[in-house]
Design a protein around this motif. Structure first.
Motif, mmCIF file in Angstrom:
data_model
loop_
_atom_site.group_PDB
_atom_site.id
_atom_site.type_symbol
_atom_site.label_atom_id
_atom_site.label_comp_id
_atom_site.label_asym_id
_atom_site.label_seq_id
_atom_site.Cartn_x
_atom_site.Cartn_y
_atom_site.Cartn_z
ATOM 1 N N SER A 75 0.855 -1.180 0.000
ATOM 2 C CA SER A 75 0.000 0.000 0.000
ATOM 3 C C SER A 75 0.888 1.225 0.000
ATOM 4 N N GLY A 76 0.753 2.036 -1.003
ATOM 5 C CA GLY A 76 1.573 3.241 -1.112
ATOM 6 C C GLY A 76 0.731 4.416 -1.507
ATOM 7 N N PRO A 77 1.391 5.555 -1.772
ATOM 8 C CA PRO A 77 0.636 6.764 -2.091
ATOM 9 C C PRO A 77 -0.201 6.653 -3.357
ATOM 10 N N GLY A 78 0.226 5.871 -4.312
ATOM 11 C CA GLY A 78 -0.542 5.737 -5.548
ATOM 12 C C GLY A 78 -1.547 4.604 -5.484
ATOM 13 N N ASP A 79 -1.516 3.837 -4.420
ATOM 14 C CA ASP A 79 -2.387 2.675 -4.298
ATOM 15 C C ASP A 79 -3.736 3.114 -3.748
ATOM 16 N N SER A 80 -4.799 2.686 -4.369
ATOM 17 C CA SER A 80 -6.132 3.108 -3.939
ATOM 18 C C SER A 80 -6.530 2.492 -2.609
ATOM 19 N N THR A 81 -5.885 1.383 -2.204
ATOM 20 C CA THR A 81 -6.247 0.795 -0.910
ATOM 21 C C THR A 81 -5.867 1.725 0.230
ATOM 22 N N SER A 82 -4.740 2.439 0.102
ATOM 23 C CA SER A 82 -4.373 3.378 1.165
ATOM 24 C C SER A 82 -5.386 4.522 1.226
ATOM 25 N N TYR A 83 -5.854 4.954 0.085
ATOM 26 C CA TYR A 83 -6.876 5.997 0.047
ATOM 27 C C TYR A 83 -8.169 5.490 0.686
ATOM 28 N N LEU A 84 -8.557 4.275 0.348
ATOM 29 C CA LEU A 84 -9.789 3.710 0.898
ATOM 30 C C LEU A 84 -9.678 3.521 2.408
ATOM 31 N N LYS A 85 -8.514 3.081 2.872
ATOM 32 C CA LYS A 85 -8.315 2.917 4.315
ATOM 33 C C LYS A 85 -8.397 4.263 5.020
ATOM 34 N N ALA A 86 -7.770 5.270 4.440
ATOM 35 C CA ALA A 86 -7.802 6.602 5.045
ATOM 36 C C ALA A 86 -9.221 7.160 5.048
ATOM 37 N N ARG A 87 -9.919 6.954 3.971
ATOM 38 C CA ARG A 87 -11.301 7.450 3.884
ATOM 39 C C ARG A 87 -12.201 6.722 4.880
ATOM 40 N N THR A 88 -12.012 5.415 5.021
ATOM 41 C CA THR A 88 -12.780 4.646 6.001
ATOM 42 C C THR A 88 -12.473 5.124 7.412
ATOM 43 N N ALA A 89 -11.186 5.338 7.712
ATOM 44 C CA ALA A 89 -10.803 5.830 9.037
ATOM 45 C C ALA A 89 -11.428 7.191 9.317
ATOM 46 N N LEU A 90 -11.435 8.055 8.317
ATOM 47 C CA LEU A 90 -12.049 9.374 8.479
ATOM 48 C C LEU A 90 -13.545 9.251 8.749
ATOM 49 N N THR A 91 -14.208 8.395 8.017
ATOM 50 C CA THR A 91 -15.649 8.197 8.201
ATOM 51 C C THR A 91 -15.943 7.665 9.604
ATOM 52 N N VAL A 92 -15.145 6.706 10.075
ATOM 53 C CA VAL A 92 -15.329 6.158 11.422
ATOM 54 C C VAL A 92 -15.098 7.247 12.463
ATOM 55 N N TYR A 93 -14.050 8.032 12.283
ATOM 56 C CA TYR A 93 -13.756 9.119 13.210
ATOM 57 C C TYR A 93 -14.900 10.126 13.261
ATOM 58 N N GLN A 94 -15.419 10.499 12.099
ATOM 59 C CA GLN A 94 -16.521 11.464 12.060
ATOM 60 C C GLN A 94 -17.768 10.906 12.739
ATOM 61 N N ALA A 95 -18.037 9.623 12.562
ATOM 62 C CA ALA A 95 -19.193 8.998 13.210
ATOM 63 C C ALA A 95 -19.010 8.986 14.724
ATOM 64 N N GLN A 96 -17.810 8.675 15.194
ATOM 65 C CA GLN A 96 -17.552 8.672 16.630
ATOM 66 C C GLN A 96 -17.667 10.080 17.200
ATOM 67 N N GLU A 97 -17.179 11.045 16.451
ATOM 68 C CA GLU A 97 -17.262 12.438 16.892
ATOM 69 C C GLU A 97 -18.724 12.889 17.004
ATOM 70 N N ARG A 98 -19.541 12.505 16.021
ATOM 71 C CA ARG A 98 -20.973 12.839 16.082
ATOM 72 C C ARG A 98 -21.640 12.169 17.273
#
Length: 187
Positions: A75-98
């Motif tokens: 998983s690297g900067p050009g790999d979409s899995t890193s983007y998907l993991k980061a986006r999933t983490a952000l979504t989880v964080y936002q849900a916990q914050e709400r």
């Protein structure tokens, strides 16, 4: 014709012809002078300009080599899995914050610093009341004890207020010292 036609590029890249036309219109394709598509340069430009998540959805969740997500194991900067993991983490964080915000509004959660300040203030007020208590009650207790002793013995008994106050202060201080070892943990 130097490059590929829209139809040929669509087949090569795994996109629909409409997606290729849209990419051409939006400037995500590199064209030769004759209007044909430079496949290698267009792939690079599309990769840089297109959201990796959108690329995965347009391919039905399958990478450009036809393998599943994370097929290379890297998983690297050009790999979409890193983007998907980061986006999933952000979504989880936002849900916990709400969720925390909702609990705070309902009064289920309180500010830790404020709670610690209130507990400290309450303990200080309680200690101050106990420190002044012997002074306030020593004379009353001395009078009541003297009256009870006189009834029991039939003779005049005098209990010194100052002595009773010192005895009470000693015992109250011992009790407060024992309570001082208690620690409030809000974790």
């Amino acid at each position: 014709m130097e490059g590929l036609s829209e139809r040929a590029y669509a087949t090569r890249s795994g996109l629909s012809r409409g997606a290729v036309q849209k990419a051409r219109k939006n400037g995500r394709l590199v064209l030769f002078a004759d209007g044909s598509i430079n496949a290698v340069a267009s792939d690079a430009r599309r990769g840089a300009m297109t959201d990796p998540d959108q690329q995965m959805r347009s391919r039905g969740g399958i990478g450009s080599e036809g393998a599943g997500i994370g097929s290379t194991g890297v998983s690297g900067p050009g790999d979409s899995t890193s983007y998907l993991k980061a986006r999933t983490a952000l979504t989880v964080y936002q849900a916990q914050e709400r969720q925390l915000s909702i609990q705070r509004k309902k009064g289920v959660l309180v500010d830790r610093a404020r709670a610690e300040t209130l507990v400290f203030r309450l303990a200080r007020q309680e200690r101050d009341v106990w420190v002044t208590w012997p002074t306030r009650v020593a004379a009353l207790m001395a009078a009541q004890l003297s009256a009870e002793m006189e009834k029991a013995s039939g003779g005049a008994v005098t209990i010194e207020t100052a002595i009773l106050q010192r005895v009470l202060e000693t015992h109250v201080r011992e009790q407060l010292d024992a309570l001082a070892d208690l620690r409030v943990s809000l974790e």
